[in-house]
Design a protein around this motif. Structure first.
Motif, PDB file in Angstrom:
ATOM      1  N   GLU A  46       0.716  -1.289  -0.036  1.00  0.00           N
ATOM      2  CA  GLU A  46      -0.183   0.129   0.120  1.00  0.00           C
ATOM      3  C   GLU A  46       0.844   1.157   0.082  1.00  0.00           C
ATOM      4  OE1 GLU A  46      -3.298   0.239  -0.118  1.00  0.00           O
ATOM      5  OE2 GLU A  46      -3.510  -2.036  -0.169  1.00  0.00           O
ATOM      6  N   LEU A  47       0.721   2.211  -0.999  1.00  0.00           N
ATOM      7  CA  LEU A  47       1.232   3.712  -0.985  1.00  0.00           C
ATOM      8  C   LEU A  47       0.295   4.473  -0.852  1.00  0.00           C
ATOM      9  CD1 LEU A  47       3.930   2.804  -3.919  1.00  0.00           C
ATOM     10  CD2 LEU A  47       4.185   2.513  -1.625  1.00  0.00           C
ATOM     11  N   THR A  48       0.754   5.858  -0.291  1.00  0.00           N
ATOM     12  CA  THR A  48      -0.029   6.709  -0.441  1.00  0.00           C
ATOM     13  C   THR A  48       0.050   7.475  -1.730  1.00  0.00           C
ATOM     14  OG1 THR A  48       1.897   8.328   0.102  1.00  0.00           O
ATOM     15  CG2 THR A  48       0.692   7.356   2.132  1.00  0.00           C
ATOM     16  N   ASP A  49      -0.646   8.343  -2.162  1.00  0.00           N
ATOM     17  CA  ASP A  49      -0.709   9.159  -3.456  1.00  0.00           C
ATOM     18  C   ASP A  49       0.475   9.574  -3.665  1.00  0.00           C
ATOM     19  OD1 ASP A  49      -3.346   8.560  -3.989  1.00  0.00           O
ATOM     20  OD2 ASP A  49      -4.113  10.351  -2.983  1.00  0.00           O
ATOM     21  N   THR A  50       1.168  10.144  -2.857  1.00  0.00           N
ATOM     22  CA  THR A  50       2.466  10.990  -3.050  1.00  0.00           C
ATOM     23  C   THR A  50       3.560   9.787  -3.374  1.00  0.00           C
ATOM     24  OG1 THR A  50       1.890  12.783  -1.721  1.00  0.00           O
ATOM     25  CG2 THR A  50       4.167  12.614  -2.113  1.00  0.00           C
ATOM     26  N   GLU A  51       3.515   9.030  -2.614  1.00  0.00           N
ATOM     27  CA  GLU A  51       4.411   7.870  -2.735  1.00  0.00           C
ATOM     28  C   GLU A  51       4.380   7.250  -4.160  1.00  0.00           C
ATOM     29  OE1 GLU A  51       4.676   6.707   2.090  1.00  0.00           O
ATOM     30  OE2 GLU A  51       3.542   5.316   0.549  1.00  0.00           O
ATOM     31  N   PHE A  52       3.208   6.867  -4.561  1.00  0.00           N
ATOM     32  CA  PHE A  52       2.619   6.245  -5.751  1.00  0.00           C
ATOM     33  C   PHE A  52       3.298   7.268  -6.982  1.00  0.00           C
ATOM     34  CE2 PHE A  52       0.406   5.024  -9.631  1.00  0.00           C
ATOM     35  CZ  PHE A  52      -0.025   3.846  -9.415  1.00  0.00           C
ATOM     36  N   GLU A  53       2.977   8.471  -6.946  1.00  0.00           N
ATOM     37  CA  GLU A  53       3.569   9.401  -7.911  1.00  0.00           C
ATOM     38  C   GLU A  53       4.925   9.440  -7.948  1.00  0.00           C
ATOM     39  OE1 GLU A  53       1.829  11.301 -10.024  1.00  0.00           O
ATOM     40  OE2 GLU A  53       0.087  10.407  -9.664  1.00  0.00           O
ATOM     41  N   LEU A  54       5.656   9.444  -6.820  1.00  0.00           N
ATOM     42  CA  LEU A  54       7.266   9.243  -6.748  1.00  0.00           C
ATOM     43  C   LEU A  54       7.827   7.934  -7.504  1.00  0.00           C
ATOM     44  CD1 LEU A  54       7.955  10.531  -3.096  1.00  0.00           C
ATOM     45  CD2 LEU A  54       8.892  11.754  -5.549  1.00  0.00           C
ATOM     46  N   LEU A  55       7.322   6.935  -7.036  1.00  0.00           N
ATOM     47  CA  LEU A  55       7.493   5.598  -7.729  1.00  0.00           C
ATOM     48  C   LEU A  55       7.219   5.490  -9.144  1.00  0.00           C
ATOM     49  CD1 LEU A  55       8.519   2.949  -7.231  1.00  0.00           C
ATOM     50  CD2 LEU A  55       6.496   1.941  -6.827  1.00  0.00           C
ATOM     51  N   TYR A  56       5.929   6.158  -9.518  1.00  0.00           N
ATOM     52  CA  TYR A  56       5.865   6.125 -10.942  1.00  0.00           C
ATOM     53  C   TYR A  56       6.910   7.002 -11.876  1.00  0.00           C
ATOM     54  CZ  TYR A  56       3.190   7.143 -15.179  1.00  0.00           C
ATOM     55  OH  TYR A  56       2.816   7.148 -16.567  1.00  0.00           O
ATOM     56  N   LEU A  57       7.139   7.929 -11.409  1.00  0.00           N
ATOM     57  CA  LEU A  57       8.259   8.972 -12.061  1.00  0.00           C
ATOM     58  C   LEU A  57       9.642   8.059 -11.957  1.00  0.00           C
ATOM     59  CD1 LEU A  57       7.978  11.901 -13.039  1.00  0.00           C
ATOM     60  CD2 LEU A  57       9.061  12.507 -10.948  1.00  0.00           C
ATOM     61  N   PHE A  58       9.884   7.596 -10.868  1.00  0.00           N
ATOM     62  CA  PHE A  58      11.236   6.641 -11.089  1.00  0.00           C
ATOM     63  C   PHE A  58      11.147   5.697 -11.912  1.00  0.00           C
ATOM     64  CE2 PHE A  58      12.155   8.190  -6.506  1.00  0.00           C
ATOM     65  CZ  PHE A  58      13.151   9.308  -6.771  1.00  0.00           C
ATOM     66  N   LEU A  59      10.193   5.091 -11.976  1.00  0.00           N
ATOM     67  CA  LEU A  59       9.915   3.770 -13.099  1.00  0.00           C
ATOM     68  C   LEU A  59       9.864   4.108 -14.485  1.00  0.00           C
ATOM     69  CD1 LEU A  59       7.744   1.473 -10.928  1.00  0.00           C
ATOM     70  CD2 LEU A  59      10.119   0.983 -11.347  1.00  0.00           C
ATOM     71  N   LYS A  60       9.189   5.170 -14.486  1.00  0.00           N
ATOM     72  CA  LYS A  60       8.809   5.896 -15.911  1.00  0.00           C
ATOM     73  C   LYS A  60      10.185   6.398 -16.455  1.00  0.00           C
ATOM     74  CE  LYS A  60       5.812   7.432 -19.044  1.00  0.00           C
ATOM     75  NZ  LYS A  60       4.896   6.350 -19.744  1.00  0.00           N
ATOM     76  N   TYR A  61      11.144   6.971 -15.843  1.00  0.00           N
ATOM     77  CA  TYR A  61      12.398   7.389 -16.100  1.00  0.00           C
ATOM     78  C   TYR A  61      13.441   6.731 -15.415  1.00  0.00           C
ATOM     79  CZ  TYR A  61       9.034  10.657 -17.986  1.00  0.00           C
ATOM     80  OH  TYR A  61       8.050  11.303 -18.702  1.00  0.00           O
ATOM     81  N   PRO A  62      13.790   5.470 -15.768  1.00  0.00           N
ATOM     82  CA  PRO A  62      14.814   4.887 -14.820  1.00  0.00           C
ATOM     83  C   PRO A  62      16.214   5.479 -15.079  1.00  0.00           C
ATOM     84  CG  PRO A  62      14.032   3.436 -16.712  1.00  0.00           C
ATOM     85  CD  PRO A  62      12.919   4.408 -16.586  1.00  0.00           C
ATOM     86  N   THR A  63      17.083   5.533 -14.382  1.00  0.00           N
ATOM     87  CA  THR A  63      18.378   5.927 -14.383  1.00  0.00           C
ATOM     88  C   THR A  63      18.540   7.529 -14.380  1.00  0.00           C
ATOM     89  OG1 THR A  63      18.795   5.888 -16.681  1.00  0.00           O
ATOM     90  CG2 THR A  63      19.094   3.789 -15.687  1.00  0.00           C
ATOM     91  N   LYS A  64      17.413   8.228 -14.829  1.00  0.00           N
ATOM     92  CA  LYS A  64      17.428   9.721 -14.645  1.00  0.00           C
ATOM     93  C   LYS A  64      17.610  10.202 -13.412  1.00  0.00           C
ATOM     94  CE  LYS A  64      14.560  13.532 -15.327  1.00  0.00           C
ATOM     95  NZ  LYS A  64      15.508  14.442 -16.194  1.00  0.00           N
ATOM     96  N   ILE A  65      18.536  11.132 -13.251  1.00  0.00           N
ATOM     97  CA  ILE A  65      18.831  11.735 -11.850  1.00  0.00           C
ATOM     98  C   ILE A  65      17.960  12.842 -11.602  1.00  0.00           C
ATOM     99  CG2 ILE A  65      20.479  12.927 -10.582  1.00  0.00           C
ATOM    100  CD1 ILE A  65      22.567  11.455 -11.991  1.00  0.00           C
ATOM    101  N   PHE A  66      17.055  12.738 -10.636  1.00  0.00           N
ATOM    102  CA  PHE A  66      15.931  13.933 -10.163  1.00  0.00           C
ATOM    103  C   PHE A  66      16.387  14.675  -9.205  1.00  0.00           C
ATOM    104  CE2 PHE A  66      13.181  10.656 -12.176  1.00  0.00           C
ATOM    105  CZ  PHE A  66      12.426  11.083 -13.021  1.00  0.00           C
ATOM    106  N   SER A  67      16.576  15.927  -9.267  1.00  0.00           N
ATOM    107  CA  SER A  67      16.952  16.671  -8.104  1.00  0.00           C
ATOM    108  C   SER A  67      16.025  16.890  -7.203  1.00  0.00           C
ATOM    109  CB  SER A  67      17.445  18.144  -8.543  1.00  0.00           C
ATOM    110  OG  SER A  67      16.235  18.802  -9.121  1.00  0.00           O
ATOM    111  N   ILE A  68      16.175  17.306  -5.996  1.00  0.00           N
ATOM    112  CA  ILE A  68      14.971  17.486  -5.087  1.00  0.00           C
ATOM    113  C   ILE A  68      14.037  18.370  -5.552  1.00  0.00           C
ATOM    114  CG2 ILE A  68      14.377  18.295  -2.853  1.00  0.00           C
ATOM    115  CD1 ILE A  68      17.010  16.863  -1.742  1.00  0.00           C
ATOM    116  N   GLN A  69      14.608  19.595  -6.004  1.00  0.00           N
ATOM    117  CA  GLN A  69      13.661  20.553  -6.523  1.00  0.00           C
ATOM    118  C   GLN A  69      12.762  19.938  -7.647  1.00  0.00           C
ATOM    119  OE1 GLN A  69      15.660  24.093  -7.892  1.00  0.00           O
ATOM    120  NE2 GLN A  69      13.604  25.071  -8.714  1.00  0.00           N
ATOM    121  N   ASN A  70      13.418  19.071  -8.602  1.00  0.00           N
ATOM    122  CA  ASN A  70      12.512  18.449  -9.971  1.00  0.00           C
ATOM    123  C   ASN A  70      11.568  17.624  -9.451  1.00  0.00           C
ATOM    124  OD1 ASN A  70      13.429  16.442 -12.447  1.00  0.00           O
ATOM    125  ND2 ASN A  70      11.810  17.743 -12.175  1.00  0.00           N
TER     126      ASN A  70
END
Length: 234
Positions: free
Chosen positions: A160-184
């Motif tokens: 079970e993930l919260t909406d925020t956790e789900f969105e974060l994981l979606y972003l990471f999986l959608k763009y694997p190996t991409k480095i995301f800054s904290i601001q990004n």
């Protein structure tokens, strides 16, 4: 239809003032004087909970944890505590935002509207996924994320993930190996301008996500820290 906000505060004057302000802003309000009463009054129709931390009986932190067992309603903490460790503790419990007493009512209303706007964005974003990406599935290593229905499986177990956790994981999986800054990450997920004080919010949510998907959260291999740059999915 008016959105309903549950105010949980043992200070009668402060609670009534908050109710009055929010009613003048067009919201419907409900009141609770402690955590036990809040848990009894919390219904699916409640759009947001304003929760004091220092209360007799069940503390706001414990109340938040109990709410998170059955609901992901946005929670705004009110407290006299202002240290970073207190804020981190509140975020770990499942809180979405934090307002330190004394506060201006202008800021209170702004925080309330921001949380409601963010929650509405998640709902709409989820609907968009369901209508346009019904079969979308993202998989990397032992993590599988499906969009419709929204579900995450880690090493064969649904988590079970919260909406925020789900969105974060979606972003990471959608763009694997991409480095995301904290601001990004903040501006992509929270849809608000980034300020230095927002960094801690991102880091706490990353830690919570790691606790759920990493075999050894203290030595993460999936969500990796790239020192001086941000995070990436390994």
């Amino acid at each position: 239809m008016k959105q309903t906000i549950l105010i949980v505060e043992d200070d009668n004057d402060l609670r009534e003032n908050i109710c009055s302000i929010l009613q003048n802003e067009g919201f419907q309000t409900m009141e609770a004087i402690n955590g036990t009463q809040a848990l009894e009054k919390l219904m699916p129709s409640v759009s947001l909970v304003i929760l004091d931390i220092m209360m007799p009986g069940i503390s706001g932190i414990e109340t938040c944890q109990k709410i998170r067992n059955f609901s992901y309603v946005p929670i705004l903490f009110l407290t006299a505590k202002a240290s970073e460790s207190d804020k981190v503790h509140g975020f770990y419990a499942g809180g979405d935002d934090y307002l330190t007493k004394p506060f201006s009512y202008v800021e209170l209303v702004a925080r309330v509207r921001a949380l409601l706007r963010r929650n509405e964005f998640y709902k709409n974003h989820s609907s968009d996924h369901q209508s346009t990406s019904a079969t979308e599935t993202l998989q990397r290593h032992n993590v599988i994320l499906t969009v419709n229905p929204p579900q995450v499986t880690v090493r064969g177990t649904i988590i079970e993930l919260t909406d925020t956790e789900f969105e974060l994981l979606y972003l990471f999986l959608k763009y694997p190996t991409k480095i995301f800054s904290i601001q990004n990450l903040y501006e992509s997920i929270w849809k608000e301008p980034f300020f230095t004080s927002c960094a801690n919010t991102v880091m706490v949510h990353i830690r919570r996500l790691r606790m759920k998907i990493e075999e050894k959260p203290e030595k993460p291999v999936l969500i990796q820290t790239v020192w001086g740059k941000g995070y990436r999915y390994g």
